[in-house]
Design a protein around this motif. Structure first.
Motif, PDB file in Angstrom:
ATOM      1  N   ALA A   1      39.619  63.942  78.793  1.00 23.89           N
ATOM      2  CA  ALA A   1      40.841  64.163  79.552  1.00 23.89           C
ATOM      3  C   ALA A   1      41.190  62.994  80.455  1.00 23.89           C
ATOM      4  O   ALA A   1      42.328  62.843  80.868  1.00 23.89           O
ATOM      5  CB  ALA A   1      40.714  65.434  80.385  1.00 23.89           C
TER       6      ALA A   1
ATOM      7  N   MET B   1      45.389  65.549  83.671  1.00 24.13           N
ATOM      8  CA  MET B   1      44.831  64.698  82.641  1.00 24.13           C
ATOM      9  C   MET B   1      45.215  63.247  82.895  1.00 24.13           C
ATOM     10  O   MET B   1      46.188  62.958  83.585  1.00 24.13           O
ATOM     11  CB  MET B   1      45.345  65.141  81.265  1.00 24.13           C
TER      12      MET B   1
ATOM     13  N   ALA C   1      45.533  60.107  77.770  1.00 21.81           N
ATOM     14  CA  ALA C   1      45.355  61.415  77.137  1.00 21.81           C
ATOM     15  C   ALA C   1      46.684  62.162  77.069  1.00 21.81           C
ATOM     16  O   ALA C   1      47.047  62.729  76.030  1.00 21.81           O
ATOM     17  CB  ALA C   1      44.322  62.228  77.913  1.00 21.81           C
ATOM     18  N   THR C   2      47.420  62.165  78.169  1.00 20.84           N
ATOM     19  CA  THR C   2      48.705  62.861  78.202  1.00 20.84           C
ATOM     20  C   THR C   2      49.696  62.229  77.230  1.00 20.84           C
ATOM     21  O   THR C   2      50.440  62.934  76.533  1.00 20.84           O
ATOM     22  CB  THR C   2      49.286  62.841  79.623  1.00 20.84           C
TER      23      THR C   2
ATOM     24  N   LEU D   1      42.043  67.947  74.613  1.00 21.79           N
ATOM     25  CA  LEU D   1      41.645  67.109  75.742  1.00 21.79           C
ATOM     26  C   LEU D   1      40.510  67.811  76.465  1.00 21.79           C
ATOM     27  O   LEU D   1      40.689  68.919  76.986  1.00 21.79           O
ATOM     28  CB  LEU D   1      42.829  66.875  76.688  1.00 21.79           C
TER      29      LEU D   1
ATOM     30  N   SER E   1      39.734  72.222  80.033  1.00 21.15           N
ATOM     31  CA  SER E   1      40.159  71.553  78.801  1.00 21.15           C
ATOM     32  C   SER E   1      41.432  72.198  78.265  1.00 21.15           C
ATOM     33  O   SER E   1      41.713  73.374  78.529  1.00 21.15           O
ATOM     34  CB  SER E   1      39.047  71.630  77.755  1.00 21.15           C
TER      35      SER E   1
END
Length: 328
Positions: A120, A130, A134-135, A147, A300
């Motif tokens: 994440a 996050m 990752a985003t 994530l 997550s």
């Protein structure tokens, strides 16, 4: 109600790693998921193009073979990193030089991945939300993205224990319930299927018609929503006879934050939700509810894509053809 067209099975998993602790937990989860899904795992490490260009500009012409040297350094780092993660040492790694988002999504496209798994965040661990890479991968990926947060409950390869699947009665949210049910069944986790809404009587105008006795009407309204939610999810839950699942209607003003609040109360370690694919730019990329959940979650997240979702970053394009504002 018909099932979404894509199969919920997982045959190929791409794992993006940056050799941080969080990406190590993500890799462990990917290996664990691959074991019960019989999936192939493909590991990729992307060296950011900008960094390489800056190094070459500073060192050239005195430093030759810089890119080869960086690649070999990454391969050595992988060998040291993988030895402490069960099942990782036998996996090959692809090292590429690219925009990090483009490189991960390209690997997923080439491997026809059913799932991308990432930590994440990288070196900077936020308390909530996050990391930016990752985003961005969730926004731009054409496939589902898991994530993984490096939390106390998710150290190593621990199964998920409590899963929340968010439903807005869209086809994509049914896909999310399918994914959540599959994960919950394999991990023997509790599954809570959630619909967040605001009591309509809280938003009525002054002078608008109201029931003579609102309490029974509110109970009737809630019971009707629960029946609708149970019926909506039935096709996704029926294949898993032993699954422990509940449906929940959560009354929350500004429902986007209601998902993370509900998950927090249950101490859930995984939220599963669908992303949208509407025509305006913000919803094309992610959808405001998913965006809010990514920003506020302490656990997550499995982000499930609409059937047939396409995005130029995940398509067969060279990085030069991708607008820079979509690579940030």
């Amino acid at each position: 109600m018909s099932n979404p067209t894509r199969s919920p099975s997982i045959a190929s998993i791409v794992v993006g790693t940056d050799f941080t602790s969080c990406s190590g937990v993500a890799l462990g989860q990917a290996i664990r998921i691959a074991a019960w899904s019989q999936a192939e795992v493909h590991v990729v490490h992307v060296i950011d193009t900008t960094v390489v260009i800056e190094l070459e500009a500073a060192l050239s012409p005195f430093q030759q073979g810089l890119r080869d040297g960086l690649t070999k350094d990454a391969e050595r780092a992988w060998a040291d990193f993988a030895k402490d993660i069960p099942g990782a040492a036998g996996l090959p790694i692809e090292v590429s030089i690219n925009n990090r988002i483009v490189g991960i999504l390209r690997r997923a496209r080439e491997d026809k991945a059913d799932l991308i798994v990432m930590g994440a965040f990288g070196h900077c661990a936020p308390d909530v939300g996050m990391g930016t890479v990752a985003t961005a991968c969730v926004r731009n990926s054409m496939t589902d993205v898991l994530l993984v947060r490096d939390t106390l409950s998710q150290k190593g390869t621990a199964p998920f224990k409590t899963i929340v699947a968010a439903v807005d009665f869209s086809p994509t949210s049914l896909r999310a319930v399918e994914r959540a049910a599959m994960f919950a069944a394999k991990d023997r986790a509790e599954l809570h299927v959630l619909h967040v809404c605001q009591d309509p009587w809280q938003t009525l105008h002054l002078g608008a018609p109201t029931p003579p006795n609102p309490v029974p009407a509110q109970k009737q309204y809630r019971a009707g929503l629960e029946r609708r939610l149970a019926e909506f999810c039935r096709p996704a839950l029926e294949p898993h006879e032993a699954l422990q699942s509940t449906v929940a209607i959560y009354d929350y003003a500004g429902h986007r934050s209601g998902i993370t609040e509900f998950a927090g109360k249950l101490r859930a370690d995984l939220i599963v939700l669908g992303t949208r694919g509407r025509t305006n730019l913000r919803d094309l990329l992610l959808g405001s509810t998913a965006e809010k959940t990514l920003a506020e979650s302490k656990c997550s997240i499995l982000a499930v894509k609409p059937d047939g979702f396409e995005h130029p970053l995940a398509a067969d394009e060279t990085p030069a053809a991708v607008p820079m504002q979509q690579m940030s």
